[in-house]
Design a protein around this motif. Structure first.
Motif, PDB file in Angstrom:
ATOM      1  N   GLY A  39      35.176  35.432 -32.975  1.00 20.23           N
ATOM      2  CA  GLY A  39      36.602  35.671 -32.772  1.00 20.23           C
ATOM      3  C   GLY A  39      37.368  34.380 -32.915  1.00 20.23           C
ATOM      4  O   GLY A  39      36.773  33.300 -32.973  1.00 20.23           O
ATOM      5  N   CYS A  43      39.937  33.003 -27.752  1.00 22.54           N
ATOM      6  CA  CYS A  43      39.939  34.448 -27.515  1.00 22.54           C
ATOM      7  C   CYS A  43      39.102  34.846 -26.304  1.00 22.54           C
ATOM      8  O   CYS A  43      39.019  36.031 -25.975  1.00 22.54           O
ATOM      9  N   LYS A  45      35.676  33.945 -25.816  1.00 23.64           N
ATOM     10  CA  LYS A  45      34.240  34.081 -26.083  1.00 23.64           C
ATOM     11  C   LYS A  45      33.419  33.312 -25.042  1.00 23.64           C
ATOM     12  O   LYS A  45      32.491  33.864 -24.443  1.00 23.64           O
ATOM     13  N   MET A 207      35.956  39.785 -31.318  1.00 25.22           N
ATOM     14  CA  MET A 207      36.993  39.753 -30.291  1.00 25.22           C
ATOM     15  C   MET A 207      38.347  39.449 -30.901  1.00 25.22           C
ATOM     16  O   MET A 207      38.458  38.731 -31.896  1.00 25.22           O
ATOM     17  N   SER A 208      39.389  40.012 -30.296  1.00 23.14           N
ATOM     18  CA  SER A 208      40.758  39.772 -30.736  1.00 23.14           C
ATOM     19  C   SER A 208      41.273  38.473 -30.143  1.00 23.14           C
ATOM     20  O   SER A 208      40.630  37.860 -29.281  1.00 23.14           O
ATOM     21  N   ALA A 209      42.454  38.050 -30.589  1.00 24.66           N
ATOM     22  CA  ALA A 209      43.082  36.848 -30.050  1.00 24.66           C
ATOM     23  C   ALA A 209      43.429  37.058 -28.578  1.00 24.66           C
ATOM     24  O   ALA A 209      43.521  38.194 -28.090  1.00 24.66           O
ATOM     25  N   ARG A 210      43.634  35.945 -27.870  1.00 20.73           N
ATOM     26  CA  ARG A 210      43.902  35.989 -26.431  1.00 20.73           C
ATOM     27  C   ARG A 210      45.117  36.850 -26.099  1.00 20.73           C
ATOM     28  O   ARG A 210      46.139  36.744 -26.754  1.00 20.73           O
ATOM     29  N   GLY A 212      41.494  38.121 -24.849  1.00 21.03           N
ATOM     30  CA  GLY A 212      40.421  38.672 -25.650  1.00 21.03           C
ATOM     31  C   GLY A 212      40.081  40.113 -25.310  1.00 21.03           C
ATOM     32  O   GLY A 212      39.884  40.466 -24.146  1.00 21.03           O
ATOM     33  N   ARG A 250      44.442  40.022 -37.675  1.00 21.14           N
ATOM     34  CA  ARG A 250      45.127  39.609 -36.444  1.00 21.14           C
ATOM     35  C   ARG A 250      45.935  38.338 -36.663  1.00 21.14           C
ATOM     36  O   ARG A 250      47.055  38.204 -36.193  1.00 21.14           O
ATOM     37  N   ARG A 251      45.348  37.397 -37.435  1.00 19.22           N
ATOM     38  CA  ARG A 251      46.072  36.147 -37.704  1.00 19.22           C
ATOM     39  C   ARG A 251      47.328  36.413 -38.522  1.00 19.22           C
ATOM     40  O   ARG A 251      48.370  35.810 -38.285  1.00 19.22           O
TER      41      ARG A 251
END
Length: 253
Positions: A39, A43, A45, A207-210, A212, A250-251
């Protein structure tokens, strides 16, 4: 074996504001399964790994191992960090034996077990060397041996090859697979490298960005034993593309 049930973690910043790191993460990991976590930076991890290790408590939810909630560090978990963190004044063998000193598990067979692990990791003959006399890759091998010496059921690895050069990183990936094949453990492996995750893991948690969240869990059906020759296969490319799709989407958003 490991159950992450609706786990959230929020930290408090210096100004008193709440900083959410994880939100509603749920995951089940089977015994002797190799699971990688990828991720974007920040995020959560490493936070998730430390929660499983019992080094911190979740703000909400629970983590269980064999049905028992994790509330503190456990003797059946070994941890490998990005830096080897070997004691500079101790020999390689003494570094590997260090967890047994802490846990009170030093016995007549301990040195033999440590020596066998070092031989398994290609470090036979380096038992009496100091950490400064080893290359970065050799130091990380010693750190892996240290994490395994008390025969933990679970191995948590937080970007263990992130500080190594590309060639050494590939060598260490294959070395880890060999050790895991010969001495199976449940492994949770954090990495920024999508190819590394696909090469190593049975499943890859994306995982997605914060804060997470688990955006996807990608099964990897590549046959074992694995090698970097498989990078050109359709299965490898499909897994890597699926993982990158989540991260880059996501970015872009």
């Amino acid at each position: 074996m490991i159950e992450v049930a609706g786990v959230a973690k929020t930290f408090e910043a210096q100004d008193g504001s709440a900083v959410p790191a994880l939100a509603d993460a749920s995951l089940a990991i089977a015994r002797d399964e190799f699971v990688a976590i990828v991720g974007p930076s920040g995020c959560g991890k490493s936070t998730l790994l430390r929660l499983v290790a019992g080094l911190m408590r979740p703000t909400r939810g629970a983590i269980r191992i064999d049905g028992e909630e994790v509330t503190e560090p456990r003797a059946d978990i070994g941890i490998v960090f990005q830096a080897p963190t070997l004691l500079p004044w101790a020999t390689v063998l003494s570094n590997v034996l260090f967890p047994l000193r802490i846990l009170g598990g030093l016995d007549d067979a301990a040195e033999a077990r440590a020596g066998a692990l070092l031989a398994l990791a290609g470090l036979a003959g380096f038992e009496r060397k100091m950490p400064r006399e080893l290359s970065g890759g050799m130091q990380q091998r010693a750190a892996i041996c240290r994490a395994l010496v008390h025969d933990p059921r679970i191995l948590l690895m937080d970007e263990p090859f992130g500080a190594l050069d590309a060639l050494t990183r590939e060598e260490m990936s294959l070395e880890l697979l060999r050790i895991w094949t010969e001495r199976p453990k449940t492994i949770l492996f954090v990495t920024h490298s999508v190819p590394e995750a696909v090469l190593l893991a049975d499943r890859v948690v994306v995982m997605s960005a914060r804060p997470g969240r688990i955006a996807d869990i990608v099964p990897v059906a590549l046959p074992r034993p694995r090698s970097f020759d498989q990078e050109s296969s359709a299965e490898f490319q499909a897994c890597a593309q699926r993982i990158r799709g989540h991260i880059f989407r996501r970015r872009a958003a």
